[in-house]
Scaffold this motif. Structure first.
Motif, PDB file in Angstrom:
ATOM      1  N   ILE A  69      10.822 -32.927 -53.704  1.00  0.00           N
ATOM      2  CA  ILE A  69       9.642 -33.994 -54.234  1.00  0.00           C
ATOM      3  C   ILE A  69       8.617 -33.665 -53.562  1.00  0.00           C
ATOM      4  CG2 ILE A  69       9.126 -36.273 -54.671  1.00  0.00           C
ATOM      5  CD1 ILE A  69      11.765 -36.939 -55.912  1.00  0.00           C
ATOM      6  N   CYS A  70       8.657 -34.082 -52.099  1.00  0.00           N
ATOM      7  CA  CYS A  70       7.515 -33.972 -51.124  1.00  0.00           C
ATOM      8  C   CYS A  70       7.164 -32.608 -50.809  1.00  0.00           C
ATOM      9  CB  CYS A  70       8.000 -34.717 -49.954  1.00  0.00           C
ATOM     10  SG  CYS A  70       8.667 -36.515 -50.066  1.00  0.00           S
ATOM     11  N   SER A  71       7.789 -31.432 -51.145  1.00  0.00           N
ATOM     12  CA  SER A  71       7.435 -30.099 -50.772  1.00  0.00           C
ATOM     13  C   SER A  71       6.284 -29.963 -51.579  1.00  0.00           C
ATOM     14  CB  SER A  71       8.452 -29.369 -50.918  1.00  0.00           C
ATOM     15  OG  SER A  71       8.094 -27.957 -51.062  1.00  0.00           O
ATOM     16  N   GLU A  72       5.183 -29.234 -51.033  1.00  0.00           N
ATOM     17  CA  GLU A  72       4.085 -28.939 -51.640  1.00  0.00           C
ATOM     18  C   GLU A  72       4.431 -27.573 -52.541  1.00  0.00           C
ATOM     19  OE1 GLU A  72       1.107 -29.633 -51.722  1.00  0.00           O
ATOM     20  OE2 GLU A  72       1.179 -31.446 -50.590  1.00  0.00           O
ATOM     21  N   GLY A  78       7.494 -29.935 -55.255  1.00  0.00           N
ATOM     22  CA  GLY A  78       7.085 -31.123 -56.130  1.00  0.00           C
ATOM     23  C   GLY A  78       5.448 -31.037 -56.281  1.00  0.00           C
ATOM     24  N   GLY A  79       4.780 -30.395 -55.212  1.00  0.00           N
ATOM     25  CA  GLY A  79       3.310 -30.310 -55.446  1.00  0.00           C
ATOM     26  C   GLY A  79       2.777 -29.470 -56.448  1.00  0.00           C
ATOM     27  N   ASN A 139       4.974 -34.809 -56.166  1.00  0.00           N
ATOM     28  CA  ASN A 139       5.081 -34.936 -54.944  1.00  0.00           C
ATOM     29  C   ASN A 139       4.428 -36.482 -54.647  1.00  0.00           C
ATOM     30  OD1 ASN A 139       2.191 -34.187 -55.288  1.00  0.00           O
ATOM     31  ND2 ASN A 139       2.165 -33.195 -53.265  1.00  0.00           N
ATOM     32  N   CYS A 199       6.594 -39.206 -53.423  1.00  0.00           N
ATOM     33  CA  CYS A 199       7.398 -38.765 -52.283  1.00  0.00           C
ATOM     34  C   CYS A 199       8.106 -40.135 -51.545  1.00  0.00           C
ATOM     35  CB  CYS A 199       6.528 -37.976 -51.258  1.00  0.00           C
ATOM     36  SG  CYS A 199       7.179 -37.554 -49.872  1.00  0.00           S
TER      37      CYS A 199
END
Length: 867
Positions: free
Chosen positions: A283-286, A289-290, A308, A311
């Motif tokens: 989710i937080c990954s660019e 999730g990005g 994201n 996150c």
């Protein structure tokens, strides 16, 4: 000298003669214009004296406010023995000869937590039997002044006060009686037993026990929180009913310690496995999730957003939504069973030690409520006592019960309406928050937006509003519940409390838990899908049902639970401690300007708050509602038992402090158990297994993750890589209707973006079953149902096995009860035999004197008369 000393000793609990103890005090303000009140007081006090009570009045000129009269009441020995016989009060007849097993393994570990022996066991242990006035020499009466403790004395006096008549109407068909009615109509301003001394210092009178001082010093001060409670002293001073409440509260707090430890370990597991949270990393990954574009969460006002931005909430969710959650839900199901079963054993021991084994039967037969006796004019024969007693006709009883039930349903409907209003608020306000936060790259939001999402802002504000509504409805309903229970005219005090308990708990159950049930089981479950959304009041309302974040609704349930539970506990402690203190401070402001010698014992107590007949009821209700929070929804917040433990450590001392220092001494009352609360706790325990199973299955994302890990992962490693992409379905944004399309687009949105993602398991655009649930949806649903069935059966089997293994009454207590009953029969038999021998001996002596009285009789005639 004693009389003169008492004249100036205003802290005394005796009459002016310094000999007769004050067992009860009545106060009134004389209104010379109200002749009816004066006549009632005259008749009532005259009738009290006919009952054998002794009265002494303190003139208003002696009081600190110059307008209050105090009527001091003393119950002499003859009255005490008469009513001890009537009430079947148990008194000692032999010292307990059963040796106790005092050897406790590693006893030295508990030494810092123990109180001095003279505080914990102020009196020796005796075998007891119901008092019989005709057999008074059978019992161990060493000193008539101390044979009946003050708590028993004030209970007897109150029994008389509640049944003494104060007026007979002209027709003579009904007597008006009872101190409660005199208090309600203003004839008297207060009626209370006295505390034995000031709480901060011992009494100067050596004849006074100063038990209140001991309770304050060893029990009510907060710095004694780690010490055991002096329950025997609490019972002796306040009576068994209050004693058993504090015994239950202390035991509940002790058991919470184990739940809090396990819950903290489960939370620590979530914290320690923070870095292993693969789905949050995605989710937080660019790059993942990005680049995932999510569909708008509301119509028009909401726009497209990147995954994201959730996150932080996904990381926070992992703290509570992990494998340990399942373990803790199962553990709490077993903990509840252990708590209830061990409490039954503890309660059985207290019933024996405090002479309450046969009390329920006595209470049902003997202690009718004065209001019942007064309002029920019809009479019928009691098959047990074979005496005529008042009764309520069945037609009147049914009508009153139906009206009462309809009132309760009306108020529950009002709660549900308020909850629907809060949900509508959530739906309406969410669009506003989303509109404000639609562009997280804006200067003023680039720091805040990653941490405060529209879902979080809506959840927090709605929870706060819901808490305020809960408090207001509680305040209003409490008065309604008391009135409709009075309308039903319950027969006994036990029946009255049970009826009120059911009404109040049903209301507060819906009031406190309904919002949590909504978030746990309804939010995000009936939202539809893009292009076919579900609306709360139909499509014309434009209030689209709420969705859960990709991280799930569990974090929102946790937020709701923390706000309502913590807010209730903090507000409750402030209300319990601060309000009585402020009212007492204000009420005694005049007395503070006088010398202490002029502020008498009865005036000091008169300025305190009245505890009231239902004071203990609200304490139980508060704790049982807390019990529901830590059991029904504990799977969403493993730290709930820890918060409850901290609160209860404070609660025990706050309750002890306010009872000892801020309230008048309550009238002692007996209770053999915690009453209807025991059945309520059992019902909550069973329901908690079901709710926690459903929370893990439908609110948590644990089951979908396990199904993905073992059945749908696209790589050979047993991990969660790819889960986020797998859990989101696609929708063609061209299919949005005009009413659903966002009014504005984010700056990063381009024409190359043709689809958006949403939280569901449906076939993608272009598939022959476009937007229908796919097979993974049905596999997950089957796994959820299987988990619920397995978890419930496992927990219930363990619960029933544990309940079967642990007997409700310890074998030692059973042996003591049998031993006591045997001794009562044996000693009574020996007593009657000895009494008969003495009587025969006296008759024989009288017969030997007959020749002297009747010298004309022959010897054989005298002997035959003796035979």
């Amino acid at each position: 000298m004693k009389i003169n000393k008492q004249k100036y000793s205003k802290d005394s609990v005796f009459f002016r003669d310094g000999v007769r103890r004050i067992d009860f005090v009545l106060s009134y303000i004389d209104d010379k214009d109200d002749q009816r009140k004066q006549e009632r007081r005259r008749v009532y006090e005259s009738n009290l004296q006919k009952f054998g009570l002794e009265l002494e009045t303190e003139d208003k000129s002696e009081s600190e406010d110059g307008k209050t009269y105090f009527v001091k009441i003393h119950a002499p020995w003859e009255v005490l023995t008469t009513y001890a016989d009537v009430l079947k009060i148990k008194v000692p007849f032999k010292v307990n000869d059963i040796p106790e097993n005092s050897e406790i393994p590693m006893n030295w570990l508990s030494t810092p937590f123990r109180l001095p022996e003279n505080i914990m066991h102020p009196k020796p242990d005796y075998f007891t039997a119901s008092f019989n006035k005709s057999k008074s020499d059978f019992f161990l009466i060493d000193d008539k002044e101390t044979f009946f403790p003050p708590s028993t004395r004030n209970r007897i006096v109150f029994y008389i006060l509640a049944r003494c008549s104060y007026f007979k109407d002209e027709c003579g068909d009904k007597d008006k009686k009872g101190i409660k009615r005199l208090l309600n109509n203003g004839t008297y301003t207060a009626a209370f037993p006295l505390h034995d001394c000031r709480y901060w210092t011992r009494s100067k009178d050596p004849n006074c026990e100063s038990e209140r001082y001991s309770l304050y010093k060893y029990w009510a001060r907060f710095f004694c929180f780690f010490k055991e409670q002096p329950l025997n002293l609490v019972r002796r001073y306040y009576g068994e009913k209050i004693g058993i409440y504090f015994a239950w509260l202390g035991f509940y707090t002790e058991m919470l310690f184990f739940a809090a430890v396990v819950g903290t370990i489960c939370f620590a597991y979530g914290f320690l496995t923070y870095d292993d949270n693969e789905w949050s990393k995605e989710i937080c990954s660019e790059d993942i999730g990005g680049k995932i574009v999510m569909c708008p969460l509301c119509d028009k006002k909401c726009t497209y957003w990147r995954l994201n931005i959730t996150c932080n909430s996904s990381w926070q969710s992992h703290l509570f939504d992990n494998v340990a959650t399942v373990f803790f839900a199962i553990f709490m199901g077993i903990w509840v069973t252990l708590f209830l079963e061990f409490w039954k054993r503890r309660q059985a021991r207290l019933e024996y030690e405090w002479d309450l084994v046969d009390f329920e039967e006595e209470q049902q037969q003997l202690q009718l409520r004065p209001e019942y006796e007064t309002k029920c004019t019809n009479r019928k024969l009691n098959r047990i006592t074979q005496e005529m007693e008042p009764y309520l006709p069945i037609t009147s009883k049914c009508a009153r019960t139906c009206l009462s039930g309809a009132t309760v349903l009306l108020w529950i409907s009002l709660i549900i309406a308020c909850i629907i209003g809060v949900i509508a608020y959530r739906l309406a306000v969410y669009a506003s928050f989303a509109s404000i936060m639609k562009n997280n790259t804006a200067t003023n939001l680039e720091v805040v937006a990653p941490y405060v999402t529209p879902q979080l802002a809506t959840s927090v504000t709605a929870s706060c509003i819901n808490f305020v509504i809960i408090m207001i409805l509680n305040l209003l309903y409490e008065r309604v519940a008391v009135k409709i229970t009075d309308m039903e005219i319950p027969k006994t005090h036990l029946e009255y409390e049970n009826k009120l308990t059911v009404k109040m708990f049903l209301f507060q159950f819906v009031n406190y838990y309904s919002s949590c049930f909504y978030v746990a089981f309804f939010k995000g479950k009936f939202v539809g899908y893009p292009g076919n959304y579900t609306y709360m009041f139909g499509s014309t309302s434009k209030l689209r049902n709420e969705e859960c974040e990709p991280g799930g609704c569990l974090i929102e349930l946790t937020t709701q639970l923390v706000i309502v539970m913590t807010g209730k506990q903090v507000w409750g402690n402030i209300q319990e401690a601060l309000v009585p203190w402020l009212m007492n401070w204000w009420g005694s402001r005049k007395a503070r300007s006088h010398p202490e010698s002029l502020y008498s014992r009865w005036e000091q107590d008169y300025d305190l708050q009245g505890f009231g007949q239902l004071g203990l009821f609200y304490e139980y209700l508060e704790m049982v509602i807390q019990f529901g929070f830590i059991t029904l929804f504990v799977a969403s917040f493993p730290l709930a038992p820890l918060l409850a433990l901290i609160n209860n450590i404070i609660e025990v001392r706050v309750d002890a402090w306010k009872l000892t220092t801020q309230f008048r001494r309550p009238v002692a009352a007996k209770a053999h158990s915690i009453g209807a609360w025991e059945e309520i706790l059992g019902g909550v325990a069973i329901l908690s297994v079901v709710t926690n199973a459903f929370i893990v299955a439908f609110t948590s994302d644990m089951i979908p993750r396990l199904v993905y890990m073992y059945a749908y992962r696209t790589h050979n490693e047993l991990n969660m890589k790819g889960y986020i992409n797998n859990s989101l379905s696609e929708f063609n944004i061209l299919k949005f209707s005009t009413d659903e399309k966002p009014e504005e687009y984010p700056s990063w949105f381009t024409s190359n973006i043709t689809t958006c993602r949403y939280r569901d398991y449906r076939y993608p655009p272009g598939h022959e079953k476009e937007y229908y649930q796919n097979m993974q949806f049905w596999h997950i649903l089957a796994a959820k149902l299987a988990f619920i069935i397995i978890m419930e059966h496992v927990v219930f089997m363990v619960k029933f096995f544990v309940a079967w293994m642990i007997p409700d009454v310890p074998s030692e207590v059973r042996a003591r009860i049998k031993r006591e009953r045997y001794l009562v029969q044996e000693y009574l038999h020996n007593y009657e035999v000895e009494k008969l021998k003495i009587q025969l001996s006296q008759n024989t002596n009288e017969c030997t004197c007959q020749p002297m009285i009747y010298p004309s009789l022959a010897k054989h005639e005298v002997l035959s008369e003796c035979l």
